[in-house]
Design a protein around this motif. Structure first.
Motif, PDB file in Angstrom:
ATOM      1  N   ILE A 128      19.044  70.125  30.377  1.00 44.81           N
ATOM      2  CA  ILE A 128      18.838  69.511  31.695  1.00 44.81           C
ATOM      3  C   ILE A 128      17.806  68.384  31.577  1.00 44.81           C
ATOM      4  CG2 ILE A 128      17.949  69.939  34.043  1.00 44.81           C
ATOM      5  CD1 ILE A 128      19.215  72.786  33.814  1.00 44.81           C
ATOM      6  N   LEU A 149      17.193  66.525  28.891  1.00 42.22           N
ATOM      7  CA  LEU A 149      17.833  65.365  28.241  1.00 42.22           C
ATOM      8  C   LEU A 149      18.653  64.576  29.256  1.00 42.22           C
ATOM      9  CD1 LEU A 149      18.998  66.935  24.855  1.00 42.22           C
ATOM     10  CD2 LEU A 149      17.413  65.021  25.089  1.00 42.22           C
ATOM     11  N   GLY A 150      19.349  65.302  30.110  1.00 40.73           N
ATOM     12  CA  GLY A 150      20.184  64.647  31.109  1.00 40.73           C
ATOM     13  C   GLY A 150      19.397  63.872  32.146  1.00 40.73           C
ATOM     14  N   LEU A 151      18.228  64.351  32.504  1.00 39.89           N
ATOM     15  CA  LEU A 151      17.474  63.653  33.563  1.00 39.89           C
ATOM     16  C   LEU A 151      16.655  62.458  33.051  1.00 39.89           C
ATOM     17  CD1 LEU A 151      14.186  64.415  33.714  1.00 39.89           C
ATOM     18  CD2 LEU A 151      15.034  66.506  34.705  1.00 39.89           C
ATOM     19  N   LEU A 152      16.620  62.255  31.743  1.00 42.99           N
ATOM     20  CA  LEU A 152      15.825  61.142  31.194  1.00 42.99           C
ATOM     21  C   LEU A 152      16.221  59.756  31.734  1.00 42.99           C
ATOM     22  CD1 LEU A 152      15.275  62.198  27.453  1.00 42.99           C
ATOM     23  CD2 LEU A 152      13.637  62.304  29.329  1.00 42.99           C
ATOM     24  N   PRO A 153      17.531  59.450  31.885  1.00 38.20           N
ATOM     25  CA  PRO A 153      17.862  58.118  32.434  1.00 38.20           C
ATOM     26  C   PRO A 153      17.306  57.898  33.843  1.00 38.20           C
ATOM     27  CG  PRO A 153      19.768  59.057  31.347  1.00 38.20           C
ATOM     28  CD  PRO A 153      18.747  60.148  31.405  1.00 38.20           C
ATOM     29  N   ALA A 154      17.412  58.926  34.706  1.00 38.02           N
ATOM     30  CA  ALA A 154      16.861  58.791  36.068  1.00 38.02           C
ATOM     31  C   ALA A 154      15.338  58.672  36.011  1.00 38.02           C
ATOM     32  CB  ALA A 154      17.284  59.984  36.921  1.00 38.02           C
ATOM     33  N   TRP A 214      13.577  57.449  33.630  1.00 41.36           N
ATOM     34  CA  TRP A 214      13.238  56.103  33.133  1.00 41.36           C
ATOM     35  C   TRP A 214      13.336  55.067  34.252  1.00 41.36           C
ATOM     36  CZ3 TRP A 214      16.275  51.628  32.757  1.00 41.36           C
ATOM     37  CH2 TRP A 214      15.655  50.569  32.088  1.00 41.36           C
ATOM     38  N   VAL A 215      14.435  55.129  35.008  1.00 41.58           N
ATOM     39  CA  VAL A 215      14.661  54.087  36.017  1.00 41.58           C
ATOM     40  C   VAL A 215      13.636  54.174  37.154  1.00 41.58           C
ATOM     41  CG1 VAL A 215      16.367  55.138  37.610  1.00 41.58           C
ATOM     42  CG2 VAL A 215      16.538  52.745  37.011  1.00 41.58           C
ATOM     43  N   PHE A 216      13.190  55.382  37.483  1.00 43.41           N
ATOM     44  CA  PHE A 216      12.207  55.498  38.571  1.00 43.41           C
ATOM     45  C   PHE A 216      10.789  55.148  38.113  1.00 43.41           C
ATOM     46  CE2 PHE A 216      15.603  58.046  40.525  1.00 43.41           C
ATOM     47  CZ  PHE A 216      15.686  57.355  41.716  1.00 43.41           C
ATOM     48  N   ARG A 248      10.373  52.570  36.028  1.00 43.06           N
ATOM     49  CA  ARG A 248      10.461  51.172  35.615  1.00 43.06           C
ATOM     50  C   ARG A 248       9.470  50.348  36.444  1.00 43.06           C
ATOM     51  NH1 ARG A 248      16.397  48.754  36.088  1.00 43.06           N
ATOM     52  NH2 ARG A 248      15.870  49.357  38.190  1.00 43.06           N
ATOM     53  N   ALA A 276      11.066  60.737  44.205  1.00 41.35           N
ATOM     54  CA  ALA A 276      11.934  61.083  43.073  1.00 41.35           C
ATOM     55  C   ALA A 276      11.135  61.048  41.767  1.00 41.35           C
ATOM     56  CB  ALA A 276      13.106  60.119  43.000  1.00 41.35           C
ATOM     57  N   LEU A 331      10.827  64.246  39.388  1.00 36.81           N
ATOM     58  CA  LEU A 331      11.354  64.188  38.017  1.00 36.81           C
ATOM     59  C   LEU A 331      10.261  64.431  36.984  1.00 36.81           C
ATOM     60  CD1 LEU A 331      13.799  61.183  38.477  1.00 36.81           C
ATOM     61  CD2 LEU A 331      14.456  63.518  37.867  1.00 36.81           C
TER      62      LEU A 331
END
Lengths: 104, 154
Positions: free
Chosen positions: B101, B103-108, B110-112, B114, B124, B128
């Motif tokens: 879970i 590993l899966g949440l890493l893209p979100a 990262w984007v929040f 940024r 969020a 996260l």
């Protein structure tokens, strides 16, 4: 917030698909460490214990990546940022509830 | 070779633990500079700068865990079953699911994080980061207990 949508969609779908994959034992493949081989089909007892974790991760990835790429950015950005934070929290609670079977 | 991977896996986990804990505390409410305690100073960091390090460390540490998994499945898990330590296998099962879970949440995540940080992504971002912190702490503690379990439960 603009630009978060596709990333949030990936994270949400990945977590959901992984959780469903392990709950329903839907691994794309299994790894048999005793003979060091990957198999799509279940092997006999002589092959030793399998590891499904790699297969569950692969299942989650091959479903979530195309969905995140295909979904139009406008639609994805309409998703509330809150869902990106709430979904993994809900999934963790679901995992903890399901895995309490080990402690009964 | 396995021992080397295990030690590197543990060292990377320590670095990851430090980074995510700093960042998680930085998302909580800050107090004015004049009244700052040790905890306030601990969380007064440039939190966004930890993001890429956390992502890289999480991925590399997970790969390390993935490499160690076959040895665990063949040697450790049967030993735990022989010792009747069913709960130990349970906490490991949770560890593997939380890692996935995470590993899966890493893209979100990262984007929040940024920069420049978007104010509308603050909730969020906080969720996260604390979820990731929970996952990393759980996995770290479970990993260490399992690694030392024969000494702990003789």
């Amino acid at each position: 917030m603009k630009g978060h949508g596709k990333f949030s969609v990936f994270s949400i779908v990945f977590g959901l698909v992984y959780t469903l994959a392990f709950y329903f034992s839907l691994a794309l493949f299994k790894y048999y460490p005793l003979n060091g081989q990957f198999h799509i089909d279940d092997q006999g007892k002589s092959a030793g214990p399998p590891i499904s974790w790699y297969g569950w991760l692969a299942t989650a990835l091959i479903v979530s990546l195309p969905i995140a790429l295909i979904v139009p950015r406008k639609w994805a950005d309409r998703l509330s940022p809150l869902w990106a934070g709430l979904t993994p929290a809900i999934l963790i609670v679901a995992v903890l509830i399901y895995e309490k079977r080990w402690f009964l | 070779m396995i021992t080397t991977i295990l030690i590197i896996h543990g060292l990377l986990a320590v670095a990851l633990l430090g980074a995510i804990t700093h960042q998680a505390f930085s998302t909580t409410k800050r107090t004015p500079a004049a009244n700052r305690s040790f905890i306030d100073k601990y969380r007064a960091v440039g939190a966004a700068s930890y993001t890429n390090a956390v992502i890289v460390l999480f991925i590399v540490t997970s790969i390390g865990g993935g490499l160690l998994y076959p040895q665990y499945r063949l040697d450790v898990r049967p030993t735990l079953e022989d010792l009747g330590l069913r709960e130990a296998n349970g906490v490991f099962e949770i560890k593997e699911h939380l890692a996935a879970i995470g590993l899966g949440l890493l893209p979100a995540y990262w984007v929040f994080w940024r920069t420049p940080l978007a104010p509308e992504g603050a909730v969020a971002r906080r969720y996260l980061t604390w979820i990731l912190a929970f996952i990393i702490w759980w996995n770290f503690l479970v990993g260490h207990v399992l690694n030392n379990i024969r000494g702990l439960f003789q």
